[in-house]
Every structure is written in structure tokens, then in C-alpha cells.
Write an enzyme that holds these catalytic residues in place. Structure first.
Site, short mmCIF file in Angstrom:
data_model
loop_
_atom_site.label_atom_id
_atom_site.label_comp_id
_atom_site.label_asym_id
_atom_site.label_seq_id
_atom_site.Cartn_x
_atom_site.Cartn_y
_atom_site.Cartn_z
N PRO A 2 0.82 -1.21 0.00
CA PRO A 2 0.00 0.00 0.00
C PRO A 2 0.85 1.26 0.00
O PRO A 2 1.84 1.36 0.73
CB PRO A 2 -0.80 -0.13 1.30
CG PRO A 2 -0.74 -1.57 1.66
CD PRO A 2 0.57 -2.07 1.16
N GLU A 3 0.49 2.21 -0.85
CA GLU A 3 1.20 3.48 -0.97
C GLU A 3 0.28 4.62 -0.55
O GLU A 3 -0.80 4.38 0.00
CB GLU A 3 1.75 3.64 -2.38
CG GLU A 3 2.66 2.48 -2.78
CD GLU A 3 3.26 2.62 -4.17
OE1 GLU A 3 3.23 3.73 -4.73
OE2 GLU A 3 3.74 1.61 -4.70
N LYS A 54 2.39 7.77 3.86
CA LYS A 54 2.26 6.34 4.12
C LYS A 54 1.87 6.05 5.56
O LYS A 54 2.22 4.99 6.10
CB LYS A 54 3.56 5.62 3.78
CG LYS A 54 3.80 5.46 2.28
CD LYS A 54 4.92 4.49 2.02
CE LYS A 54 5.10 4.23 0.54
NZ LYS A 54 6.14 3.22 0.26
N ASN A 184 6.63 1.71 -5.05
CA ASN A 184 7.26 1.08 -6.21
C ASN A 184 6.46 1.29 -7.49
O ASN A 184 7.04 1.58 -8.55
CB ASN A 184 7.44 -0.41 -5.94
CG ASN A 184 8.59 -0.99 -6.73
OD1 ASN A 184 9.52 -0.28 -7.09
ND2 ASN A 184 8.53 -2.28 -7.00
#
Length: 432
Positions: A2-3, A54, A184
Site C-alpha cells: 500500500p502506498e 504512508k 514502487n
């Protein structure tokens, strides 16, 4: 993993399901989790969520009534609000279910004051995430790329002399001190859409960007946290690297519940939105941190030495990642293989051991023959010496000489192996 957009969608989910719901009792932690206990207990409280990069923060606010003022305050009851800060790690998310349908990996649970009872739980199958009671936003993390765009941009451009910007731009984008919320898949989409090779010096890419007065007018200082993703407006400006760090996460948030839906786990919309990350025709290579970087074209002059992998097919849907049927366990056979390899039998192993033994014995025999030949050669070189009173020569019979030498060697070996007998003490030294 999760971002920033996923954590913000998680806050929207919590605020939607917890609206008007009253929670009660203590906060319950699973026995397996190593995270700290949440020392909060109240008869009636509400939950409100907020995200920053985050991180996600749940605020537990007690509900005060007139009866509470008249009655005595219980020592175990929490009277002040508490903030619990969550970090999702690799697989964290929130679920809101009945008590009978609690998920398997629900490590922190908030129970409602109703019948049948329900629970808001933090689920983390891989246990890389965690929470901090009475916590606050981490000081090492920079401004949020979604809600603090202006301060985020100023933080990056005013600290270009930092050593962190000596690295490639793809590795700097994962530095949460400057790019809080980028992960990512976001860095791959940002670099692809800005047409920047991933392994280019970060400082050279960012030096040409400046925070102009015109850009300050177009972008707000901070975007207020909204209750629904539809209310978020994506600001339009000249698309540079830093502006894409802001607009692309907003596009993911704009996808709504389909991008982050813990009930159905439907990721088809975000997979369709991706143009570079694990897409057909793209290349991938691991950076110096071991993270896979997806790109197109030349990787750049700072690319690590390694094999660049070309992707021939699109990534499968999320369902295939959790397919644990027998069909997945079946081994695939190559088309070029005609015969299958059979396991080695015990008889074959015995034959191999016997062959090894025979080869060793043959080596010993060869060594003995070579020693005999060398002894014969030495004897032939020696001249014949005649002694007085003795007939014949020293080298009359070569076989007898060799046998005598072997007997001497055997005698010396026996002497070494046998234990020496203790010597008797002489009687001369005794006292009379």
C-alpha cells in the site's frame, strides 16, 4: 504494498463505515501480534481517520453525556481522545465485519455498541505493519505528496545539496524524507510519464525545476481531507516530475473504492490505469536496494550491472496471486525433453561404491609395482663387491633383497604399534 493513495482510500473507507457508529469497551489486540497494547477503554466513543503519506491515524474520541458529569468517573475509563497511528507495511488494511466473521489476521479490533456486534479490525497477514498508541506523524517523513503539495515541492527543491540526491532518481523517489507516499508502482508511472530514464542522477533532473509564483497560484497550500474521493479536484499545471508526484496519486484516489476495496479485493481498475508497472512490453531491473524498477528504453548511466528482463505478458489479476489449488502445484514439463529423469535406485548406488573400492585397490597395487621397479633399478646400479670368506655378491638374488626390506618395514611398523613394556626398577637403588 500500500502506498499513499491506498492509505488515503483506507481512511475514506473507515470514515464511511464508522459514520454515526458508536464503539464501546476496550481495544482488543491479538495474542500473536508483537505490537503494543492500546490502553483505551470507554463506554461510548467514535472513530475518525486521517492519512498523511504512508501513515494513517485513527482518533478515538469519547462521547460525553450529562450522566457522565453527575456520576463518578471510573479510573479504567479513558476521558481524553487518543490517536493511534498505523503503518500498513506490505499487506495491511481495515475491515468492518460482524464479530462472527472476523478475519483470520485481525490483529487489532474495535467493537461497536450494538446487537449484533460488529468490529473494525486492522488486518495484516504478513505482519510487517503496526500501530503506535498516543502516536504522531513520524518526524523523518516529509510533507504528504497529496495534501501538502506546496510544502512537499519546497522541501525537495530547497534540499538538493543533500547527499540523498547523489543517487539515481528512481531510488530517491522511494526516500520518504522527501517523497512521502511514493512507492514502487508510483515511481515507475511517474518516471514513465515524465519520460525520464530511471537511473539518471537525481540532482541533474531536479535542478532545472523551480517553484515559481505562477505555480503557487495554481496549487493550493494544503488540500483539506475530504469524506469522499469524488470531491477531490486534480489541479492542472505544467507536467514536471514533482507535479506528477502529486497528480498521479490523485488519479488513483479518483478511481474510488475499486482501487482499494477490502471487501471484494478488486484491483482491475488500477491495473487498467497502469501504463508501465508490470505491463506488457516493459523492461525490469533491480536497483541497489533490491526493488524491481519497471521502465521503457534506456535505463540510464547509473544502472547497476545486471540482467534487464523483458516482460512478455501482462501481470495476472489478483485472484491468480492467491491461487492455492492443486493445478498450481503441478510441475510443468518441457517440450524438448523426450525422456523423464528417473530417481537413482539403491542397487546402482551399491555398484558405484564397489567401483570406488576396486579403483582404490588397483591404485595400491600400482604403487607397490612401481616401488619394486625402483628398488630393482637401484640394485642394478650398485657394483658387485666381493668379501673375504663369503661367496657370491651382494646382489645375488634380487627377490631376497626385496623380501628382506619388506620384512624390516613390517617389523618397524609393529614396534610402533606395540606398547612399550615398563622397565623394571633395579634393586641397587633401594634403601637397605
Amino acid at each position: 504494498m500500500p502506498e499513499g493513495p491506498e492509505l488515503h482510500l483506507a481512511t475514506l473507507f473507515v470514515n464511511r463505515v464508522c459514520e454515526g457508529v458508536v464503539f464501546t469497551g476496550p481495544v482488543e489486540k491479538s495474542e500473536v501480534s508483537k505490537c503494543p497494547e492500546v490502553p483505551f477503554c470507554c463506554d461510548a466513543y467514535r472513530i475518525k481517520a486521517q492519512s498523511r503519506g504512508k501513515e494513517t491515524r485513527l482518533t478515538l474520541t469519547p462521547i460525553k453525556t450529562d450522566d457522565d458529569d453527575k456520576s463518578k468517573v471510573d479510573k479504567n475509563q479513558s476521558q481524553q481522545p487518543m490517536d493511534v497511528v498505523f503503518r500498513f507495511g506490505m499487506s495491511g488494511f481495515f475491515r468492518f465485519t460482524t464479530v462472527d466473521e472476523l478475519p483470520k489476521h485481525a490483529h487489532l479490533r474495535f467493537y461497536t455498541n450494538e446487537t449484533p456486534r460488529r468490529a473494525l479490525s486492522f488486518v495484516d497477514p504478513r505482519r510487517f505493519g503496526g500501530w503506535q498508541p498516543n502516536g504522531s506523524w513520524q518526524a523523518d517523513r516529509g510533507p504528504c505528496i497529496i495534501f501538502e503539495y506546496q510544502s512537499f515541492r519546497e522541501n525537495v527543491l530547497s534540499n538538493l545539496s543533500d547527499k540523498a540526491f547523489d543517487r539515481p532518481i528512481c531510488e530517491v523517489l522511494l526516500n520518504q524524507k522527501y517523497f512521502n507516499g511514493v512507492g514502487n508502482y508510483l515511481r515507475a508511472e511517474i518516471l514513465y510519464r515524465s519520460q525520464i530514464p530511471p537511473f539518471v542522477h537525481a540532482r541533474t533532473v531536479l535542478q532545472g525545476l523551480e517553484l515559481k509564483d505562477e505555480d503557487k497560484k495554481k496549487v493550493k497550500a494544503e488540500i483539506s481531507i475530504t469524506e469522499s474521493a469524488d470531491k477531490i479536484k486534480i489541479e492542472t499545471e505544467t507536467p514536471d516530475l514533482l507535479s506528477l508526484c502529486h497528480t498521479l496519486p490523485l488519479e488513483v484516489v479518483k478511481l474510488g473504492g475499486k482501487g482499494y476495496d477490502p471487501q471484494t479485493s478488486d484491483y482491475s481498475s488500477i491495473i487498467a490505469w497502469m501504463q508501465c508497472y508490470s505491463v506488457d512490453g516493459m523492461k525490469s531491473i533491480r536497483d541497489r536496494n533490491g526493488r524491481t524498477m519497471w521502465f521503457k528504453g534506456d535505463p540510464g548511466p547509473m544502472a547497476p550491472k545486471g540482467k534487464i528482463r523483458n516482460v512478455g505478458g501482462k501481470r495476472k489479476v489478483q485472484k491468480s496471486d492467491h491461487d492455492y489449488t492443486d493445478s498450481k502445484k503441478a510441475k510443468k514439463k518441457r517440450t524438448g525433453d523426450v525422456t523423464d529423469k528417473k530417481p537413482v535406485k539403491r542397487k546402482e548406488i551399491k555398484n558405484i561404491k564397489e567401483e570406488i573400492k576396486t579403483s582404490r585397490s588397483q591404485r595400491c597395487l600400482k604403487r607397490q609395482k612401481n616401488d619394486e621397479k625402483a628398488n630393482d633399478a637401484e640394485e642394478t646400479k650398485r657394483p658387485n663387491i666381493r668379501r673375504r670368506g663369503i661367496a657370491g655378491t651382494m646382489g645375488q638374488n634380487k627377490k631376497q633383497v626385496i623380501e628382506s626390506k619388506t620384512q624390516k618395514k613390517a617389523a618397524t611398523c609393529r614396534k610402533r604399534t606395540t606398547k612399550e613394556m615398563p622397565k623394571r626398577k633395579s634393586s641397587r637403588g633401594r634403601n637397605t
